[in-house]
Design a protein around this motif. Structure first.
Motif, PDB file in Angstrom:
ATOM      1  N   GLY A 127       0.813  -1.213   0.000  1.00  0.00           N
ATOM      2  CA  GLY A 127       0.000   0.000   0.000  1.00  0.00           C
ATOM      3  C   GLY A 127       0.845   1.260   0.000  1.00  0.00           C
ATOM      4  O   GLY A 127       0.491   2.256   0.642  1.00  0.00           O
ATOM      5  N   SER A 128       1.951   1.251  -0.722  1.00  0.00           N
ATOM      6  CA  SER A 128       2.891   2.363  -0.729  1.00  0.00           C
ATOM      7  C   SER A 128       2.715   3.242  -1.967  1.00  0.00           C
ATOM      8  O   SER A 128       1.964   2.917  -2.890  1.00  0.00           O
ATOM      9  CB  SER A 128       4.332   1.828  -0.678  1.00  0.00           C
ATOM     10  N   LEU A 129       3.430   4.356  -1.960  1.00  0.00           N
ATOM     11  CA  LEU A 129       3.435   5.294  -3.080  1.00  0.00           C
ATOM     12  C   LEU A 129       4.836   5.345  -3.672  1.00  0.00           C
ATOM     13  O   LEU A 129       5.821   5.507  -2.949  1.00  0.00           O
ATOM     14  CB  LEU A 129       3.039   6.702  -2.613  1.00  0.00           C
ATOM     15  N   VAL A 130       4.915   5.221  -5.000  1.00  0.00           N
ATOM     16  CA  VAL A 130       6.173   5.383  -5.717  1.00  0.00           C
ATOM     17  C   VAL A 130       6.094   6.682  -6.514  1.00  0.00           C
ATOM     18  O   VAL A 130       5.162   6.876  -7.305  1.00  0.00           O
ATOM     19  CB  VAL A 130       6.444   4.199  -6.669  1.00  0.00           C
ATOM     20  N   ILE A 131       7.050   7.574  -6.296  1.00  0.00           N
ATOM     21  CA  ILE A 131       7.135   8.824  -7.060  1.00  0.00           C
ATOM     22  C   ILE A 131       8.195   8.630  -8.140  1.00  0.00           C
ATOM     23  O   ILE A 131       9.380   8.470  -7.843  1.00  0.00           O
ATOM     24  CB  ILE A 131       7.503  10.018  -6.171  1.00  0.00           C
ATOM     25  N   GLU A 132       7.754   8.638  -9.380  1.00  0.00           N
ATOM     26  CA  GLU A 132       8.643   8.452 -10.526  1.00  0.00           C
ATOM     27  C   GLU A 132       8.967   9.824 -11.116  1.00  0.00           C
ATOM     28  O   GLU A 132       8.115  10.464 -11.723  1.00  0.00           O
ATOM     29  CB  GLU A 132       7.967   7.575 -11.583  1.00  0.00           C
TER      30      GLU A 132
END
Length: 471
Positions: free
Chosen positions: A278-283
């Protein structure tokens, strides 16, 4: 005894236009011929008296009123304002200024020296000037909307960006939000992710090390728990991230600053980890539009299951110029409303005119032509620098040559800060690789070749060889 309010004829000498009339009246106020509260003749009467058109006199009165020297009241004519005498005697004048004083010549901004190889700046001279000026004229011709940029941010740019991201980065049906910088987008995403978490200060923020310092600063500003992950040739090692939900910041197309491209296997594993935890990846795709002799790899945000967990961030700073201060973000749907609220509160959207102009530049096809031309030029400059480095410093490893606008020269056994200082004395501005590290320090140089001529590439390589020999 109170002064009369009857308008008296003005004694004005050699008045030939609006500026002369304004100056004569202000001089009269300063000299005492006109006092606070005196009523001026009507514009029609004064025009006949001084031999000017009534329109010229109206413009003079408007300028005086705008500067606060006179005030017009319905039914009682135009009067000298309270306090005008004191202001005029103190030297105040209208915004038109003194015509006889020539305006100072404004030199155009020179920008960085061509011998400044610090990363982050493209070659703005590659932009088609005629196409850009045409885009600016078209955008400016629509006039001012009277809106704050965050209230209705450039619908034209958002529409054009949607198509651009689909064609160039494979993002289907993207609806980007606009920012004044990628840093603002990163801060908004971090704030949105922790908005409803009671233990926000404990939320991990995983960042590549060495890595982009701006992301680190934004994470700390939002109170996240920064954790440094060693950057290797293939990107994040997902096994090192643990099982705790958090935020990952990554530059997979061209890792900053080492320049590696994240492998397909690592990309898939990172998206799977984000879904599972349930994480967020900032690309951050800061310069992913430039690739040299390698096949394009898909953006993380295009992988199956990524839409709900990957935020895509891009900017015009590397493709065109940082002058524009236009960036964009495609957040996961669940965070979009929170990101929009952050934008409204912090007011970090781009100015409307450059945003609209960029939309016109994209829509006209000028951006596609620019990217094609710039990629050819940058590829040639990169190749010449690499050739010069291999010729003069054959033992030094060079990384990050497959994409972007910069490369790294690794300097194992050397103090890279001392090398930077020595090169600076020789007229070259560079950035140390160790300055981009917090835990996993690596010695090296981060070199921007976007504006480097063939002659300068050869001279720099010779200067680096001599510097290393001397040290």
């Amino acid at each position: 005894m109170a002064r009369t309010t009857r308008a008296e004829p003005l004694v004005l000498d050699d008045v030939s236009g609006t500026a002369d009339l304004v100056k004569a009246i202000v001089d009269g106020i300063a000299g005492g011929a006109l006092a606070d509260g005196d009523r001026l003749p009507s514009t029609r009467t004064l025009a006949a008296q001084v031999g000017l058109s009534r329109g010229t006199v109206v413009r003079a009165f408007d300028e005086l009123a705008a500067a606060g020297f006179v005030v017009a009241a319905h039914g009682s004519g135009t009067r000298i304002s309270a306090g005008a005498s004191q202001a005029a005697r103190a030297g105040a004048r209208t915004r038109g200024g003194d015509d006889e004083v020539a305006a100072p010549a404004i030199e155009p901004r020179q920008g960085r020296s061509r011998r400044d190889l610090r990363p982050g700046i493209p070659d703005a001279e590659l932009v088609d000037g005629r196409a850009w000026r045409r885009a600016v004229r078209t955008a400016a011709g629509r006039g001012l909307a009277g809106l704050n940029p965050w209230e209705e941010p450039s619908p034209g740019l958002r529409a054009e960006l949607s198509g651009h991201l689909r064609r160039h980065r494979g993002l289907v049906a993207a609806d980007p939000l606009l920012f004044d910088s990628s840093r603002s987008a990163i801060a908004a995403l971090c704030a949105a992710f922790v908005a409803d978490r009671p233990d926000a200060c404990m939320t991990p923020f995983h960042v590549e090390d060495p890595g982009y310092r701006g992301a680190l600063l934004m994470a700390r500003e939002q109170g996240l728990d920064v954790r440094f992950q060693r950057a290797d040739d293939d990107g994040f090692r997902v096994a090192d991230l643990g099982d705790e939900p958090g935020v990952v910041f990554t530059t997979p197309a061209h890792q900053y600053p080492l320049g590696h491209r994240m492998s397909v296997e690592r990309r898939v594993a990172l998206v799977d980890w984000a879904r599972r935890t349930g994480s967020l990846v900032i690309e951050d795709d800061y310069d992913g539009e430039f690739r040299y002799g390698v096949a394009p790899l898909p953006a993380l945000a295009t992988l199956p299951g990524a839409a709900e967990h990957v935020a895509y961030v891009g900017t015009s700073s590397k493709s065109l110029s940082p002058d524009l201060r236009v960036a964009w973000c495609v957040p996961p749907a669940a965070l979009r409303r929170s990101v929009e609220r952050w934008l409204a509160v912090h007011r970090r959207g781009p100015s409307s005119l450059p945003a609209d102009a960029l939309g016109e530049f994209l829509g006209s096809g000028a951006m596609n032509r620019h990217l094609a031309r710039a990629a050819r030029v940058y590829s040639d400059r990169r190749a010449r620098l690499v050739t010069a480095l291999h010729r003069e410093c054959p033992g030094l490893p060079v990384t990050g040559v497959e994409a972007g606008l910069h490369l790294c020269v690794l300097l194992a056994g050397h103090d890279d800060e001392a090398v930077v200082d020595a090169l600076d004395r020789d007229g070259w501005r560079t950035r140390s690789l160790s300055s981009q590290s917090s835990v996993h320090a690596i010695s090296g140089l981060v070199l921007n070749y976007a504006r480097l001529s063939a002659r300068d590439a050869a001279e720099f390589a010779v200067s680096l060889r001599r510097t290393l020999h001397d040290l």
